[in-house]
Design a protein around this motif. Structure first.
Motif, short mmCIF file in Angstrom:
data_model
loop_
_atom_site.label_atom_id
_atom_site.label_comp_id
_atom_site.label_asym_id
_atom_site.label_seq_id
_atom_site.Cartn_x
_atom_site.Cartn_y
_atom_site.Cartn_z
N ILE A 64 0.76 -1.03 0.06
CA ILE A 64 -0.13 0.10 -0.06
C ILE A 64 0.81 1.41 0.06
N ASP A 65 0.68 2.12 -1.03
CA ASP A 65 1.41 3.34 -1.12
C ASP A 65 0.46 4.67 -0.45
N THR A 66 -0.69 4.43 -0.77
CA THR A 66 -1.55 5.39 -0.37
C THR A 66 -2.69 5.15 0.62
N VAL A 67 -3.00 5.79 1.42
CA VAL A 67 -4.13 5.49 2.38
C VAL A 67 -5.40 6.59 2.34
N TYR A 68 -6.42 5.97 2.24
CA TYR A 68 -7.75 6.79 2.07
C TYR A 68 -8.69 6.78 3.49
N LEU A 69 -8.76 7.75 4.12
CA LEU A 69 -9.05 7.64 5.35
C LEU A 69 -10.60 8.21 5.52
N ALA A 70 -11.73 7.47 5.64
CA ALA A 70 -13.11 7.41 5.90
C ALA A 70 -13.60 7.22 7.35
N GLY A 87 5.17 6.59 6.05
CA GLY A 87 5.59 6.83 4.43
C GLY A 87 4.42 6.39 3.25
N LYS A 88 3.31 6.89 3.79
CA LYS A 88 2.11 6.84 2.89
C LYS A 88 1.53 8.11 2.53
N HIS A 89 1.24 8.17 1.15
CA HIS A 89 0.45 9.13 0.68
C HIS A 89 -1.08 9.16 1.45
N VAL A 90 -1.70 10.10 1.52
CA VAL A 90 -2.94 10.26 2.10
C VAL A 90 -4.17 11.01 1.51
N ILE A 91 -5.41 10.35 1.55
CA ILE A 91 -6.46 11.05 1.14
C ILE A 91 -7.17 11.02 2.28
N VAL A 92 -7.88 12.10 2.86
CA VAL A 92 -8.53 12.34 3.89
C VAL A 92 -9.96 12.66 3.44
N ALA A 112 7.55 17.87 4.32
CA ALA A 112 8.70 17.45 4.86
C ALA A 112 9.24 16.13 4.25
N ARG A 113 8.28 15.23 3.97
CA ARG A 113 8.35 13.86 3.88
C ARG A 113 8.28 13.53 2.35
N GLY A 114 7.94 14.47 1.58
CA GLY A 114 7.89 14.40 0.16
C GLY A 114 6.76 13.41 -0.16
N LEU A 115 5.72 13.53 0.68
CA LEU A 115 4.51 12.58 0.25
C LEU A 115 3.37 13.79 0.11
N MET A 116 2.23 12.92 -0.45
CA MET A 116 1.01 13.84 -0.83
C MET A 116 0.18 13.63 -0.06
N LEU A 117 -0.84 14.74 0.35
CA LEU A 117 -1.83 14.68 1.11
C LEU A 117 -3.01 15.44 0.28
N PHE A 118 -4.33 14.79 0.41
CA PHE A 118 -5.33 15.40 -0.23
C PHE A 118 -6.62 15.29 0.58
N GLU A 119 -7.43 16.66 0.62
CA GLU A 119 -8.62 16.38 1.30
C GLU A 119 -9.74 16.04 0.39
#
Length: 327
Positions: A64-70, A87-92, A112-119
């Motif tokens: 898993i490289d991306t986590v989707y938080l519901a 170390g995961k990208h995050v979709i919230v 800072a961690r070079g990761l992507m974060l999305f709402e």
């Protein structure tokens, strides 16, 4: 985008069956010991390989490289921070966080961690929303903009009887402006930017806003966001200018068919949206992650943080305080 889904609630039930056709690769769903049955059923119906009964198990899965938080609003910040640290990208799912401070912390950590974060806000990715941006100049000088998203909540009946569910719980960062009102704010600020000032007048019961109206001051025009969970009305988005108006008979999150009526009597109707509004959102996010388009990601993230600041300020003008405000 190899996706791990956290949560088995309504939004997961809606989007998970379609993720593969929208360009995502769902690898696992995490529930809790109480919801593991729902997680397994959802995995089976969507042909997803793994169901976990804890969040930590999902984060330990290296596929898993991306986590989707519901998950409930109050968990967005700690869960997203934990995913970034893993170390995961995050979709919230909206809202990004309970407070502006939390949103700013997550933004700094992801960069800072070079990761992507999305709402996860459907509005910003819909073709109709981008079309409105192109149509606005035809309206002349904007004078008024208003959005109304009033939807009677079945949970409100239980709230009135004394049962406090997350949607109406200050401890869980609930309330009308954090739910339906958030879509209005993303719509208005996505089109017009950050207002000079904001004030929120709310109907408050047991410390939470069950409905209310936020006024955004832009100097040369006013925008109003009405959101309600204790009453219902036809949803509408209306933008008025010196040359005419633009109206959508839909909520801001759906950003439906657009009618543009000009003062000379001409009228045009536009609708470029897909059948399911979440499709544009997940396709857009998958593209940014797959192509490492950090510029587009950061532009969206800056917008989400700006909305969090305005929502936090608006909420406090109405005297609505969350436990997260004191942390």
């Amino acid at each position: 985008m190899n996706l791990g889904i956290v949560g088995t609630g309504m939004i997961s039930q809606i989007v998970v069956p379609h993720l593969k056709e929208w360009g995502c690769n769902p690898v696992a769903i995490a529930g809790t010991p109480e919801t593991i049955r729902q997680a397994r059923e959802l995995c089976k119906s969507a042909e997803i390989p793994h169901a976990f009964n804890s969040y930590n198990e999902l984060l330990d899965d290296q596929r898993i490289d991306t986590v989707y938080l519901a998950v409930p609003n109050s968990l967005h910040h700690p869960f997203a921070m934990q995913a970034l640290e893993a170390g995961k990208h995050v979709i919230v799912e909206k809202p990004l966080c309970s407070t502006a401070r939390e949103a700013e912390e997550l933004s700094r950590e992801s960069r800072a961690r070079g990761l992507m974060l999305f709402e996860a806000i459907t509005t910003l990715h819909l073709p109709n929303f981008h079309l409105i941006k192109r149509l606005l100049p035809h309206l002349g000088d904007i004078k008024l903009a208003s959005t109304n998203y009033s939807q009677y909540s079945s949970r409100y009946d239980r709230f009135r009887k004394g049962e406090i569910l997350p949607a109406f719980d200050p401890a869980k960062s609930g309330g009308a402006i954090m739910d339906l009102g958030l879509y209005n704010m993303h719509y208005l600020m996505g089109l017009f930017g950050v207002p000079r000032d904001v004030r929120y007048a709310a109907n408050i019961e047991r410390g939470i806003d069950t409905s209310g109206a936020a006024t955004l001051e832009y100097g040369h025009f006013l925008a109003v966001s009405v959101a309600a969970k204790d009453c219902a009305a036809p949803a509408c988005c209306l933008i008025e200018g010196t040359n005419g108006y633009l109206i959508q008979h839909s909520a801001a999150n759906a950003c439906g068919a657009i009618t543009m009526h000009l003062n000379d009597g001409t009228e045009e109707v536009y609708d470029e949206n897909p059948e399911m509004r979440w499709e544009s959102e997940f396709r857009s996010i998958a593209r940014m992650i797959n192509e490492r388009d950090t510029e587009a990601c950061h532009e969206l993230l800056d917008h989400s943080v700006a909305v969090a600041r305005i929502i936090t300020k608006a909420r406090k003008t109405a005297g609505i305080v969350f436990p997260a405000d004191a942390e």
